[in-house]
Design an enzyme around this catalytic site. Structure first.
Site, short mmCIF file in Angstrom:
data_model
loop_
_atom_site.label_atom_id
_atom_site.label_comp_id
_atom_site.label_asym_id
_atom_site.label_seq_id
_atom_site.Cartn_x
_atom_site.Cartn_y
_atom_site.Cartn_z
N THR A 128 0.83 -1.20 0.00
CA THR A 128 0.00 0.00 0.00
C THR A 128 0.86 1.25 0.00
O THR A 128 2.01 1.24 0.47
CB THR A 128 -0.91 0.03 1.26
OG1 THR A 128 -1.57 1.30 1.36
CG2 THR A 128 -0.10 -0.19 2.53
N ASP A 129 0.31 2.35 -0.50
CA ASP A 129 1.03 3.62 -0.46
C ASP A 129 1.21 4.13 0.97
O ASP A 129 2.08 4.96 1.24
CB ASP A 129 0.31 4.68 -1.30
CG ASP A 129 -1.13 4.94 -0.89
OD1 ASP A 129 -1.64 4.26 0.03
OD2 ASP A 129 -1.77 5.83 -1.48
N GLU A 130 0.43 3.60 1.91
CA GLU A 130 0.48 4.10 3.28
C GLU A 130 1.79 3.78 3.98
O GLU A 130 2.10 4.38 5.03
CB GLU A 130 -0.71 3.57 4.09
CG GLU A 130 -2.04 4.06 3.54
CD GLU A 130 -3.23 3.73 4.44
OE1 GLU A 130 -3.10 3.87 5.67
OE2 GLU A 130 -4.27 3.32 3.91
N TYR A 153 -1.81 -0.29 11.03
CA TYR A 153 -2.04 -0.97 9.75
C TYR A 153 -0.85 -0.78 8.81
O TYR A 153 -0.28 -1.75 8.30
CB TYR A 153 -3.31 -0.44 9.08
CG TYR A 153 -3.35 -0.71 7.59
CD1 TYR A 153 -3.38 -2.02 7.12
CD2 TYR A 153 -3.34 0.32 6.65
CE1 TYR A 153 -3.39 -2.30 5.74
CE2 TYR A 153 -3.35 0.07 5.29
CZ TYR A 153 -3.37 -1.24 4.84
OH TYR A 153 -3.37 -1.51 3.51
N LYS A 157 2.03 -3.48 7.25
CA LYS A 157 2.30 -3.67 5.82
C LYS A 157 3.77 -3.38 5.49
O LYS A 157 4.38 -4.07 4.67
CB LYS A 157 1.38 -2.77 4.98
CG LYS A 157 -0.10 -3.13 5.06
CD LYS A 157 -0.40 -4.51 4.48
CE LYS A 157 -0.29 -4.53 2.97
NZ LYS A 157 -0.72 -5.83 2.39
#
Length: 339
Positions: A128-130, A153, A157
């Site tokens: 994810t970009d997060e 979260y 990741k």
């Protein structure tokens, strides 16, 4: 015939990926492995059993259950593993980080161990970009930026991404990572922004918006993401990371107002609520690497994509009504109890 494992195939992106693969890769035989947690809906993939009985099968399993995963890998001899199984809702990670660590970190380690043990030819991990953290008003995330996650979260990741790197370096596993911006489209669980606002606006309920609604996200239509995942699986180079985005930066409040406009509702339904702890201000993806090296770019613009998405929810009311009632969670037992 390539034997492919897709984990998390009953979730939002997984469902769309399975449909894309089976429709566009006739030489792929696919096993969908999903635990069917709250966000996994077996109804999403029911038609696949009927349309592709020789090329599609479903296994209910937990990616963190090493014994079961070992059995599945031994039985199927996968050529390619595409890992989409994940806990993914930031608010839930703030309430209970442990569940995210178990699935998103331990589960990935179990899959990687099995991939090494059974000589899987390619391992693709969907991130994810997060993991990059938060941007100010300028710039975009590049693949070479340091990881700076700001929620449990995104930290889970990021940890998984580092595990993938370690297995490449230590065990020689042929693996790639994709990182994508916010997805939208059919089958998204209605706790996420777009389906939540569509459902609430449909019922003329309040639309809760965090803070001042000025947080910015780059939105990508889910089919574009799935096309990119398959492209990276086929052409991506071992050890590389590929960013994907929709080139569609929008403030959250813009998204909400576009939904209200599409449904003919007024802004009176909007209610601003206390902001999420550690809420990242802005995400935006630089996808020039995958564009130049593999030829991928988004095909859907946001105006067309959001209209298609809203219309899908309006035309599939029974789908989200079963989710809101919780009835969908009994579907597996109804379908498979006597098999």
């Amino acid at each position: 015939m390539a034997k492919v494992l897709v984990t998390g195939g009953c979730g939002f992106i997984g469902t769309n990926l399975l449909k894309y693969i089976l429709a566009n890769r006739p030489d792929w035989e696919v096993v969908n492995l999903d635990l069917l947690t709250y966000a996994g809906n077996l109804e999403n993939t029911l038609e696949l059993e009927k349309l592709y009985p020789q090329r599609y099968s479903f296994v209910r399993a937990d990616i963190a259950d090493a014994e079961t995963i070992d059995t599945v890998f031994q039985e199927h001899a996968f050529d390619l593993v595409m890992n989409l199984a994940a806990e993914s809702h930031v608010d839930r990670s703030i309430e209970n980080a442990g569940v995210f660590i178990r699935t998103n970190v331990l589960g990935v380690q179990v899959l990687l161990d099995a991939a090494v043990k059974y000589s899987v030819k390619k391992f693709l991990h969907v991130s994810t970009d997060e993991v990059y953290g938060s941007l100010g008003s300028e710039g975009r995330f590049r693949e070479d930026l340091p990881l700076a996650p700001n929620s449990p979260y995104s930290a889970s990741k990021a940890a998984a991404d580092l595990l993938v790197r370690a297995y490449i370096k230590t065990y020689g596993l042929d693996a790639v990572i994709t990182r994508c911006s916010n997805n939208y489209g059919p089958y998204q669980f209605p706790e996420k922004l777009i389906p939540l606002m569509v459902v609430n606006a449909y019922h003329e309920r309040e639309l809760p918006v965090y803070g001042d609604g000025k947080n910015v996200r780059d939105w990508i239509y889910v089919e574009d993401h799935c096309r990119g995942i398959v492209m990276v699986a086929e052409q991506g180079e071992c050890g590389e990371i590929y960013n994907m985005g929709g080139d569609a930066e929008k403030e959250n409040i813009q998204i909400v107002r576009s939904i209200l406009g599409h449904l003919g509702k007024t802004d009176d339904l909007i209610r601003y609520v206390k902001d999420r702890p550690g809420h990242d201000f802005r995400y935006a993806m630089d996808f020039s690497k995958i564009e130049s090296e593999l030829g991928w770019s988004p095909e859907y613009d946001f105006t067309g994509g959001i209209s298609r998405t809203i219309d899908w929810y309006l035309n599939n009311k029974p789908w989200w009504e079963r989710i809101l009632s919780g009835d969908y969670q009994n579907y597996y037992e109804r379908m498979y109890a006597n098999r």
